[in-house]
Write an enzyme that holds these catalytic residues in place. Structure first.
Site, mmCIF file in Angstrom:
data_model
loop_
_atom_site.group_PDB
_atom_site.id
_atom_site.type_symbol
_atom_site.label_atom_id
_atom_site.label_comp_id
_atom_site.label_asym_id
_atom_site.label_seq_id
_atom_site.Cartn_x
_atom_site.Cartn_y
_atom_site.Cartn_z
ATOM 1 N N HIS A 37 19.167 -2.660 -10.003
ATOM 2 C CA HIS A 37 19.009 -4.061 -9.576
ATOM 3 C C HIS A 37 18.844 -4.973 -10.802
ATOM 4 O O HIS A 37 19.425 -6.057 -10.860
ATOM 5 C CB HIS A 37 17.758 -4.224 -8.697
ATOM 6 N N ASP A 53 4.832 -0.241 -7.113
ATOM 7 C CA ASP A 53 3.609 -0.360 -6.315
ATOM 8 C C ASP A 53 2.558 0.627 -6.842
ATOM 9 O O ASP A 53 2.730 1.842 -6.742
ATOM 10 C CB ASP A 53 3.915 -0.077 -4.838
ATOM 11 N N ARG A 74 3.278 4.367 0.530
ATOM 12 C CA ARG A 74 4.569 4.513 1.223
ATOM 13 C C ARG A 74 5.170 3.135 1.514
ATOM 14 O O ARG A 74 4.843 2.179 0.846
ATOM 15 C CB ARG A 74 4.419 5.381 2.470
ATOM 16 N N GLY A 112 13.912 -12.760 -13.825
ATOM 17 C CA GLY A 112 15.164 -11.991 -13.809
ATOM 18 C C GLY A 112 15.024 -10.686 -14.586
ATOM 19 O O GLY A 112 14.542 -10.693 -15.723
ATOM 20 N N HIS A 165 16.731 3.591 -9.938
ATOM 21 C CA HIS A 165 17.240 2.733 -8.863
ATOM 22 C C HIS A 165 16.929 1.257 -9.166
ATOM 23 O O HIS A 165 17.816 0.396 -9.096
ATOM 24 C CB HIS A 165 16.602 3.149 -7.531
ATOM 25 N N GLU A 166 15.687 0.990 -9.518
ATOM 26 C CA GLU A 166 15.290 -0.409 -9.746
ATOM 27 C C GLU A 166 16.029 -1.022 -10.932
ATOM 28 O O GLU A 166 16.387 -2.208 -10.901
ATOM 29 C CB GLU A 166 13.773 -0.503 -9.963
ATOM 30 N N HIS A 176 8.923 -4.131 -10.829
ATOM 31 C CA HIS A 176 7.534 -3.870 -10.440
ATOM 32 C C HIS A 176 7.451 -2.610 -9.585
ATOM 33 O O HIS A 176 8.251 -2.432 -8.667
ATOM 34 C CB HIS A 176 6.974 -5.051 -9.628
ATOM 35 N N HIS A 229 22.049 -3.151 -3.097
ATOM 36 C CA HIS A 229 22.015 -1.844 -2.429
ATOM 37 C C HIS A 229 23.408 -1.392 -2.000
ATOM 38 O O HIS A 229 24.203 -2.183 -1.504
ATOM 39 C CB HIS A 229 21.080 -1.891 -1.219
ATOM 40 N N GLU A 278 1.119 3.732 -4.874
ATOM 41 C CA GLU A 278 1.817 5.001 -4.669
ATOM 42 C C GLU A 278 1.292 6.051 -5.643
ATOM 43 O O GLU A 278 0.797 5.717 -6.718
ATOM 44 C CB GLU A 278 3.334 4.836 -4.892
ATOM 45 N N GLY A 337 0.833 -1.197 0.000
ATOM 46 C CA GLY A 337 0.000 0.000 0.000
ATOM 47 C C GLY A 337 0.869 1.249 0.000
ATOM 48 O O GLY A 337 2.087 1.165 -0.191
#
Lengths: 85, 168
Positions: free
Chosen positions: B123, B99, B79, B93, B119-120, B97, B129, B102, B77
């Protein structure tokens, strides 16, 4: 000495639950605990994870849910764990 | 910077991406733009090229999801957790995704999609991180202005450790 505010116990209980959920999500290595860790479950495991979080974020490593630690826990963030799975 | 255990990386230099589910909180064209700019942020540092596809399975499948969405990492949900991505590999891989609960934005009135996407995608390319607070790969949200954005040094070092520098 001034008495602590009436809300303190509830606040600290909320913080504890919030922290536990956070640490389970971002500071739990999947694939089982190490043998030494098996014996030290519960509170000491939580303290260990708090210390790991504090070290990761460059905070003072106390093992306690102090204000700076809770500030980090309440920040919006990425869902990928900080410890390697 | 940190890499994932086993240092997974893509074994090819051209990667496909597809936005399979959009969010109601932003115009689709803005989502397209934010994603393209976020990928380009990485592509400017390493010899990787990103090609958009609009059907079929892409290397990096991008979607906005709500709650439990079938990958064992449910969203929580508003935040809290904003997004997640999987390290390079087959199947899930590289998939990324966001949310859907938001409020996503191109600006500052909500969570900036470029910031989170960049940022994602770190990954999705193989970075874990970072402990460096100035790094894009630091785990907590910090707004990055999309226009004129340059990858912080720590992230450049990390991504070039995997793919080498882009030859100019």
């Amino acid at each position: 000495a001034p008495s602590p505010p009436a809300a303190t116990p509830r606040t600290s209980r909320n913080n504890y639950h919030l922290a536990q959920a956070y640490l389970d999500k971002y500071y739990t290595r999947k694939g089982g605990h190490q043998l030494g860790e098996m014996a030290a479950r519960g509170a000491s495991s939580l303290v260990k994870k708090i210390k790991e979080l504090q070290a990761f974020f460059g905070l003072r490593v106390t093992g306690k849910l102090d204000r700076s630690t809770m500030d980090v826990i309440k920040r919006p963030r990425c869902g990928v764990p900080d410890v390697a799975n | 910077y940190r890499l994932f255990p086993g240092e997974p990386k893509w074994k090819k230099n051209t990667l496909t991406y597809r936005i399979s589910k959009y969010t109601p909180s932003m115009a689709a064209a803005d989502v397209d733009k934010a994603v393209e700019m976020a990928l380009q942020a990485w592509g400017s540092a390493v010899p990787l090229t990103f090609v958009r596809v609009t059907s079929g399975e892409a290397d990096i499948m991008i979607s906005f999801e709500s709650g439990d969405h079938g990958d064992s990492y449910p969203f929580d949900g508003p935040r809290g957790t904003l997004a997640h991505a999987f390290a390079p590999g087959e199947g899930l891989g590289g998939d990324t995704h966001f949310d859907n609960a938001e409020k996503w934005t191109m600006g500052t009135n909500g969570f900036n999609l470029f910031t989170v996407a960049a940022h994602e995608f770190g990954h999705a390319l193989g970075l874990a991180h970072s402990t460096d607070p100035s790094a894009l790969m630091y785990p907590t949200y910090k707004y990055q202005h999309p226009y004129g954005f340059h990858l912080p040094k720590d992230d450049v070092k990390g991504i070039q450790a995997l793919y080498g520098p882009r030859k100019t």
